[in-house]
Design a protein around this motif. Sequence first.
Motif, short mmCIF file in Angstrom:
data_model
loop_
_atom_site.label_atom_id
_atom_site.label_comp_id
_atom_site.label_asym_id
_atom_site.label_seq_id
_atom_site.Cartn_x
_atom_site.Cartn_y
_atom_site.Cartn_z
N MET A 106 0.90 -1.03 -0.42
CA MET A 106 0.04 0.16 -0.13
C MET A 106 0.98 0.84 -0.26
N GLU A 131 -7.60 9.81 -5.79
CA GLU A 131 -8.72 8.90 -5.38
C GLU A 131 -8.05 8.19 -5.05
N VAL A 135 -8.20 6.22 -0.29
CA VAL A 135 -8.31 4.42 -1.05
C VAL A 135 -6.96 4.30 0.22
N VAL A 138 -6.96 5.35 3.46
CA VAL A 138 -7.42 4.63 4.04
C VAL A 138 -7.45 3.33 4.72
N LEU A 139 -6.99 2.93 4.01
CA LEU A 139 -6.22 1.18 4.61
C LEU A 139 -5.06 1.10 5.07
N GLY A 142 -6.20 1.87 8.40
CA GLY A 142 -6.83 0.73 9.78
C GLY A 142 -6.06 -0.66 10.12
N LEU A 150 -10.15 1.77 13.40
CA LEU A 150 -10.89 1.34 12.50
C LEU A 150 -11.91 2.11 12.66
N GLU A 151 -12.16 3.64 13.96
CA GLU A 151 -13.04 4.56 13.75
C GLU A 151 -12.19 5.84 12.88
N ALA A 153 -10.82 5.35 10.92
CA ALA A 153 -10.48 4.90 8.86
C ALA A 153 -11.64 5.09 7.80
N TRP A 154 -12.72 4.56 8.98
CA TRP A 154 -14.17 5.27 8.86
C TRP A 154 -14.68 6.18 8.30
N LYS A 155 -14.03 7.52 9.67
CA LYS A 155 -14.82 8.49 9.09
C LYS A 155 -13.45 8.61 8.10
N PHE A 157 -12.71 7.74 6.07
CA PHE A 157 -13.45 7.18 4.38
C PHE A 157 -15.37 7.95 4.34
N ILE A 158 -15.14 8.13 5.12
CA ILE A 158 -16.42 9.17 4.60
C ILE A 158 -17.04 10.65 4.23
N SER A 161 -14.70 10.33 0.86
CA SER A 161 -14.96 10.22 -0.29
C SER A 161 -16.05 11.41 -0.29
N GLU A 236 -3.98 7.65 14.76
CA GLU A 236 -4.46 6.25 15.23
C GLU A 236 -4.27 5.39 13.81
#
Lengths: 479, 221
Positions: A106, A131, A135, A138-139, A142, A150-151, A153-155, A157-158, A161, A236
């Motif tokens: 990555m 983009e 990605v 993001v990976l 996390g 994870l939180e 990475a999720w935030k 990502f959202i 995007s 994180e």
Amino acid sequence: MSDLALAAVLLVPALAIPVLALVPAYHLSARINVAATLVTWLASLVLLGARPVPGDFLLVDDFNVYLIVLNTFVGFTTSIFSASYIDHELETGRLTPGYLRFYHAMYQAMMGAMNLALLANNVGLMWVAVEVATVTTVLMVGVYRTAEALEAAWKYFILGSVGISLAFFGTILIYLAAQEVLGEGLPAMAWSRLVTVSGLLDPDLLNLSFVFLLVGYGTKVGLAPLHAWLPDAHAEGPTPISAVLSGLLLNVAMFAVLRFKMVMAGNPGALAPGPLMITMGLTSLLFAALMLYRRRDIKRLFAYSSIEHMGIITFAFGMGGPLANFAGLLHMTMHSLTKSAIFFAVGHIAQVKGTQRLADIRGLGATHPLLAWGFALGVVAIAGLPPMGVFMSEFLVVTSTFAREPLLAVPLTLGLLTAFGALILRLQGVLFGTPTGSTAPVRASYLPMFAHLGLVLLAGLWLPPPVVRWFEHVAALLG
Amino acid sequence: MTDALAFDIAHLLAGGMVLVSFMLLYQDRMNGILNAFTLHALVLAAAVAWQAHIQSAPHLYLTAVIALGFKAIVIPLALRQIVQRLGIHREIEKVVGVGLTMLAGLGLTALAILVVLPVTGGADAVAREDLAFSLAVVLLGLLMMITRRNAVSQIVGFMSLENGLILGATGARGMPLVVEVSVAFSVLIAFIVFGVFLFRIRERFDTVDVQALDRFRGDRG
């Protein structure tokens, strides 16, 4: 030769991805990672001398070539830091060998995507590259798979995007504007053509598209109020990723905004992008400067400092004009070098102390003098003290603002001083006091950190005349 | 076939997407959301295929096929699997009430039309309409992402937003790289949906409610 170098900058990372994904021995893969980034950097140096012919897809010009060199250089030094950093992560079991393969692959994917984003002439291709870079990061954020990671990475990502989607809508609009002048097809998306015909484009369409592009790519720059992903993602993920996020990815997004600002500048009917960028920059600066005081986590602290500095850079480019643009370009370079050096230090500090909590990191000066020196130099530099390079660029931003818009200089100076206070306060806490945590010697890679700081110091004391001329030239291009 | 009819059909299909976006807003069950999303993707595929036809741009058929195969079939099936396995096919919570959400949606749609139509006077009519509708779909997708707490419905919101972007891109006559972009988007979604988040979130928390993640905010505690 130049075509070969151009291909190498893009293909070496691409080829390294499958190799790194397959090599099981992590010592070997860390070396391959360093070697690949080194080759990419050397190839980018060739581009300084010889430019390939611009095409509809790729373009090397005076503006992006310096960012490519900076990008690949920091990518190279970070890979050296990463090699010593992951040793420790494997020992403590935070990363498993399987995830490490993924991590290295990555890392190269991200470097390749960022290089592509910088080199792209086609605005659609640039968007795809940004983009992909999003990605991959993001990976990687996390990768520790803790709840916090994870939180974060999720935030990321959202929000990432959403930002990238708005940027794409802006790209469609700019194509629509260009298509009326340049005709359908690829030429209407080539930035080099857009800039030459920018005066003929429909100003209303251009305005609308710039708003979307500024907000969209601005999310990736970390400008308030769309910055929420940035501190979490920095705190994180693995520290080498924090270093490249702050040092490189933010610059790449800033570069995308500037490319479109250059198109806007060529159109007399379009709205001036300056006030928008000044407002977003100042808001980010003041907000982040205040937030610096309440941080408990050392990586989060410097993530907010990145928001602050991206705010300064956005402000400088928003002011425009030869001097402010010069300052903005210099500040981009200085911030990138300094902030990644700080993250190198922070990574080792967090590893040796076993925590990222500021309250639990004290007395570093007594236990790890060399590391403490590097960290202190970095923080002094980022706080904007002379004789470091960041002082020079901030000084230029402030003086050019005083000369042209004295009223704007007040909040600017206020923000800079507020941030300065917070950083020095924190630095004191980390360096002095009763030592806490482990006093075991640290197996750190000091070379990348001191190499960066040395360059920053050098830039503060003496900028070589060719570099100055060249910054001046690019500053004039930016309008 | 007359131009007027071609325009009317394009208009109908793009307007259909906005309508289905509204349907997505008020679904309160997982299955309902997935059904509505399938419909969204089907309408997108039809709209893109129609654009391919009237623009005589065969490569857009590829985008239509991707929309049909990937978004209308593969993704909903996979999400259904996930929803079944996690046992979350019950009612889902909402942050704001349906009425308020729908009103906000209406406002956003009006905003999209008011923003796009005045500035695109020079573009051809089909592109203008498509663009206005596509911005409306994008904004409605954002609204859905904001008002939902559940990871699966946030993903659906993002995918509907992305459908809107594809609609806008295909409406812009002769725009290059549309196929590549739709592939890039699909890869992004596939990566995020299957590779990483849902399974990891499941693994760690036994829930896909994003609110459960909010407890772990590093700097608040």
